[in-house]
Design a protein around this motif. Structure first.
Motif, PDB file in Angstrom:
ATOM      1  N   UNK A  22       0.800  -1.209   0.000  1.00 13.81           N
ATOM      2  CA  UNK A  22       0.000   0.000   0.000  1.00 13.81           C
ATOM      3  C   UNK A  22       0.834   1.260   0.000  1.00 13.81           C
ATOM      4  N   UNK A  23       2.116   1.134   0.351  1.00 11.02           N
ATOM      5  CA  UNK A  23       3.025   2.268   0.283  1.00 11.02           C
ATOM      6  C   UNK A  23       3.929   2.168  -0.928  1.00 11.02           C
ATOM      7  N   UNK A  24       4.720   1.108  -0.972  1.00 12.73           N
ATOM      8  CA  UNK A  24       5.605   0.823  -2.106  1.00 12.73           C
ATOM      9  C   UNK A  24       5.752  -0.690  -2.221  1.00 12.73           C
ATOM     10  N   UNK A  25       5.701  -1.192  -3.440  1.00 20.15           N
ATOM     11  CA  UNK A  25       6.053  -2.593  -3.663  1.00 20.15           C
ATOM     12  C   UNK A  25       7.540  -2.679  -4.007  1.00 20.15           C
ATOM     13  N   UNK A  26       8.167  -3.826  -3.763  1.00 15.04           N
ATOM     14  CA  UNK A  26       9.556  -3.995  -4.193  1.00 15.04           C
ATOM     15  C   UNK A  26       9.652  -4.013  -5.714  1.00 15.04           C
ATOM     16  N   UNK A  27      10.810  -3.669  -6.216  1.00 17.58           N
ATOM     17  CA  UNK A  27      11.019  -3.587  -7.654  1.00 17.58           C
ATOM     18  C   UNK A  27      11.215  -4.975  -8.254  1.00 17.58           C
ATOM     19  N   UNK A  28      10.587  -5.206  -9.378  1.00 16.57           N
ATOM     20  CA  UNK A  28      10.852  -6.432 -10.121  1.00 16.57           C
ATOM     21  C   UNK A  28      12.280  -6.392 -10.681  1.00 16.57           C
ATOM     22  N   UNK A  29      12.987  -7.495 -10.579  1.00 18.45           N
ATOM     23  CA  UNK A  29      14.348  -7.551 -11.119  1.00 18.45           C
ATOM     24  C   UNK A  29      14.365  -7.332 -12.632  1.00 18.45           C
ATOM     25  N   UNK A  30      13.296  -7.720 -13.305  1.00 15.35           N
ATOM     26  CA  UNK A  30      13.226  -7.556 -14.753  1.00 15.35           C
ATOM     27  C   UNK A  30      13.266  -6.085 -15.171  1.00 15.35           C
ATOM     28  N   UNK A  31      13.021  -5.160 -14.225  1.00 17.12           N
ATOM     29  CA  UNK A  31      13.028  -3.744 -14.593  1.00 17.12           C
ATOM     30  C   UNK A  31      14.409  -3.259 -15.004  1.00 17.12           C
ATOM     31  N   UNK A  32      15.452  -3.987 -14.637  1.00 11.78           N
ATOM     32  CA  UNK A  32      16.791  -3.627 -15.114  1.00 11.78           C
ATOM     33  C   UNK A  32      16.839  -3.679 -16.638  1.00 11.78           C
ATOM     34  N   UNK A 309     -16.997  -7.932   1.494  1.00  6.74           N
ATOM     35  CA  UNK A 309     -17.203  -7.135   0.278  1.00  6.74           C
ATOM     36  C   UNK A 309     -16.597  -5.746   0.391  1.00  6.74           C
ATOM     37  N   UNK A 310     -16.258  -5.326   1.600  1.00  9.90           N
ATOM     38  CA  UNK A 310     -15.681  -3.991   1.801  1.00  9.90           C
ATOM     39  C   UNK A 310     -14.190  -4.069   2.135  1.00  9.90           C
ATOM     40  N   UNK A 311     -13.605  -5.245   1.942  1.00  8.72           N
ATOM     41  CA  UNK A 311     -12.176  -5.425   2.191  1.00  8.72           C
ATOM     42  C   UNK A 311     -11.421  -5.487   0.875  1.00  8.72           C
ATOM     43  N   UNK A 312     -10.135  -5.138   0.941  1.00  7.12           N
ATOM     44  CA  UNK A 312      -9.285  -5.214  -0.245  1.00  7.12           C
ATOM     45  C   UNK A 312      -7.953  -5.825   0.169  1.00  7.12           C
ATOM     46  N   UNK A 313      -6.840  -5.194  -0.149  1.00  9.20           N
ATOM     47  CA  UNK A 313      -5.528  -5.810   0.088  1.00  9.20           C
ATOM     48  C   UNK A 313      -4.866  -5.368   1.382  1.00  9.20           C
ATOM     49  N   UNK A 314      -5.446  -4.393   2.082  1.00  6.30           N
ATOM     50  CA  UNK A 314      -4.799  -3.838   3.271  1.00  6.30           C
ATOM     51  C   UNK A 314      -5.650  -4.045   4.515  1.00  6.30           C
ATOM     52  N   UNK A 343      -1.134   1.608  11.685  1.00  8.35           N
ATOM     53  CA  UNK A 343      -0.178   0.742  11.019  1.00  8.35           C
ATOM     54  C   UNK A 343      -0.949  -0.064   9.988  1.00  8.35           C
ATOM     55  N   UNK A 344      -0.347  -0.239   8.800  1.00 10.14           N
ATOM     56  CA  UNK A 344      -1.057  -0.874   7.687  1.00 10.14           C
ATOM     57  C   UNK A 344      -0.236  -2.044   7.161  1.00 10.14           C
ATOM     58  N   UNK A 345      -0.924  -3.163   6.947  1.00  9.63           N
ATOM     59  CA  UNK A 345      -0.319  -4.364   6.367  1.00  9.63           C
ATOM     60  C   UNK A 345      -1.012  -4.627   5.024  1.00  9.63           C
ATOM     61  N   UNK A 346      -0.224  -4.711   3.962  1.00  7.85           N
ATOM     62  CA  UNK A 346      -0.782  -4.860   2.620  1.00  7.85           C
ATOM     63  C   UNK A 346      -0.172  -6.066   1.920  1.00  7.85           C
ATOM     64  N   UNK A 347      -0.999  -6.815   1.212  1.00  2.00           N
ATOM     65  CA  UNK A 347      -0.567  -8.050   0.566  1.00  2.00           C
ATOM     66  C   UNK A 347      -0.546  -7.909  -0.953  1.00  2.00           C
ATOM     67  N   UNK A 348       0.344  -8.698  -1.566  1.00  4.99           N
ATOM     68  CA  UNK A 348       0.361  -8.837  -3.022  1.00  4.99           C
ATOM     69  C   UNK A 348       0.689 -10.289  -3.355  1.00  4.99           C
ATOM     70  N   UNK A 349       0.919 -10.560  -4.630  1.00  6.98           N
ATOM     71  CA  UNK A 349       1.099 -11.938  -5.054  1.00  6.98           C
ATOM     72  C   UNK A 349       2.341 -12.614  -4.538  1.00  6.98           C
ATOM     73  N   UNK A 350       3.342 -11.861  -4.080  1.00  8.03           N
ATOM     74  CA  UNK A 350       4.565 -12.462  -3.539  1.00  8.03           C
ATOM     75  C   UNK A 350       4.420 -12.859  -2.078  1.00  8.03           C
ATOM     76  N   UNK A 351       3.287 -12.549  -1.458  1.00  7.62           N
ATOM     77  CA  UNK A 351       3.061 -12.905  -0.057  1.00  7.62           C
ATOM     78  C   UNK A 351       2.371 -14.261   0.051  1.00  7.62           C
ATOM     79  N   UNK A 352       2.530 -14.882   1.211  1.00  6.73           N
ATOM     80  CA  UNK A 352       1.897 -16.158   1.454  1.00  6.73           C
ATOM     81  C   UNK A 352       1.677 -16.393   2.935  1.00  6.73           C
ATOM     82  N   UNK A 353       1.295 -17.614   3.281  1.00  4.20           N
ATOM     83  CA  UNK A 353       0.970 -17.952   4.666  1.00  4.20           C
ATOM     84  C   UNK A 353       2.166 -17.756   5.593  1.00  4.20           C
ATOM     85  N   UNK A 354       3.358 -17.987   5.090  1.00  6.45           N
ATOM     86  CA  UNK A 354       4.546 -17.818   5.933  1.00  6.45           C
ATOM     87  C   UNK A 354       4.700 -16.375   6.385  1.00  6.45           C
TER      88      UNK A 354
END
Length: 375
Positions: A22-32, A309-314, A343-354
């Motif tokens: 929700x603030x910044x995602x890490x950069x994809x290595x392919x962006x080089x 229905x009112x929840x998203x990624x954070x 304090x905010x916790x936001x998820x994306x596809x690189x996150x998991x149960x761990x």
């Protein structure tokens, strides 16, 4: 809850739970590779500029497909703040007009209207009731401005009732999709104008934001300012007569598009397209629901709405000393986002149960310690 993205494809230390999309995602290595391709094209003279413009058109097409609209409806601005400001400056208001927005609205959406001289009254919705924006709309409402997902507490808004109300009273529906674009499936056509930054779930960087103009709903829209790139005849304009603007949403783009950020966004959209959009959305929303359950079990109240229905990624927790909590979590290999009293916790596809387990292992104790210290 195995990650959908391979965390090794991102520029982040191994073993770190990165929960601050929700603030910044890490950069994809392919962006080089995108940097290198841009450098080659920039040095290639006029053929290189043609290559840059081809990237602009490719990103337009990809964003249009992602948002289920036409490529001509997509333009680019440097930020959401610039796009909303350009829109606000173009609108004429009459005495008694009003604009409806939420008290927790992001400043880039609210401030351009609040700062407009001689502008309409702002009607500010308070609380967290699902229909609070709709309750403020009347026949003098000219703009309903809303983030599809709140940056402050992760609340997802139901845009359909707002669209219906906007149609009923003749208002514009202006939507910021920044906290939704990249993991939620979006139908931008519900809005009259919409925007989204690139550096969060879209996996891009700062410097370029998408601007959407619903030409079917608002065919006569004209910005109040222009530049060489937004003119229909960019070669040798005839300044003696009225200047004609581009017929599509690139009239938002007054000067050169931010080519380097667009090269990066092009690669990011290519990466996202390699993953099933429905699976990504379900994965992210599943992590959100699991974290809310874990916090509730630990006796920690979340300010994110409880209805799925009112929840998203954070998921957010209002708390004093959120910056100190973020620092304490970082010491334990968990990255979160603090400030603004929460304090905010936001998820994306690189996150998991761990990642979820690591957070719930330390955060409840750290939160209780901070509460005792504040008391």
């Amino acid at each position: 809850m195995t990650p959908i993205f391979d965390p090794a494809e991102f520029e982040m230390p191994p073993g770190v739970a990165h929960l601050c999309a929700g603030g910044e995602t890490p950069l994809l290595r392919r962006h080089a590779d995108a940097y290198a391709r841009y450098a080659r094209d920039k040095a290639a003279g006029m053929p290189g500029r043609s290559a840059q413009e081809a990237v602009v058109e490719r990103v337009r097409a990809r964003m249009a497909a992602l948002w289920q609209v036409e490529a001509g409806d997509i333009g680019f601005v440097s930020s959401v703040a610039e796009g909303v400001s350009l829109l606000a400056e173009s609108l004429a208001f009459r005495p008694g007009d009003n604009i409806v927005l939420d008290v927790k609205e992001y400043p880039s959406v609210a401030a351009p209207f609040a700062m407009k001289r001689g502008g309409p009254a702002l009607r500010i919705a308070e609380g967290q009731a699902a229909g609070r924006l709709e309750a403020l709309v009347d026949e003098r409402t000219r703009v309903i401005a809303v983030s599809a997902v709140s940056y402050l507490n992760g609340e997802r808004f139901d845009l359909a009732p707002l669209r219906a109300l906007a149609d009923r009273v003749g208002a514009l529906l202006v939507v910021d999709f920044t906290q939704a674009a990249g993991y939620l499936r979006i139908e931008a056509g519900i809005a009259d104008f919409a925007f989204a930054a690139s550096y969060k779930w879209l996996l891009g960087v700062t410097g370029v934001a998408t601007a959407y103009w619903n030409r079917a709903r608002q065919p006569g829209w004209t910005p109040g300012s222009a530049g060489w790139h937004s003119l229909d005849s960019m070669a040798r304009p005839d300044y003696a007569g009225p200047l004609a603007l581009r017929p599509d949403a690139l009239r938002f783009t007054r000067g050169n598009p931010a080519h380097l950020p667009l090269y990066i966004l092009d690669g990011a959209l290519d990466y996202l397209a390699q993953h099933d959009a429905a699976a990504l959305e379900a994965h992210v929303l599943g992590l959100t629901a699991a974290l809310r359950q874990g916090l509730a079990a630990a006796g920690i109240a979340s300010t994110t709405p409880a209805e799925p229905s009112r929840q998203a990624a954070s998921v957010t927790v209002d708390t004093a000393g959120s910056e100190a909590l973020v620092a304490a979590l970082e010491d334990r290999g968990v990255m979160a986002w603090g400030g603004r009293g929460r304090i905010r916790f936001s998820f994306h596809g690189y996150n998991g149960a761990e990642d979820l387990d690591r957070l719930l292992q330390d955060f409840p104790r750290l939160w209780r310690e901070s509460q005792r210290a504040a008391a």
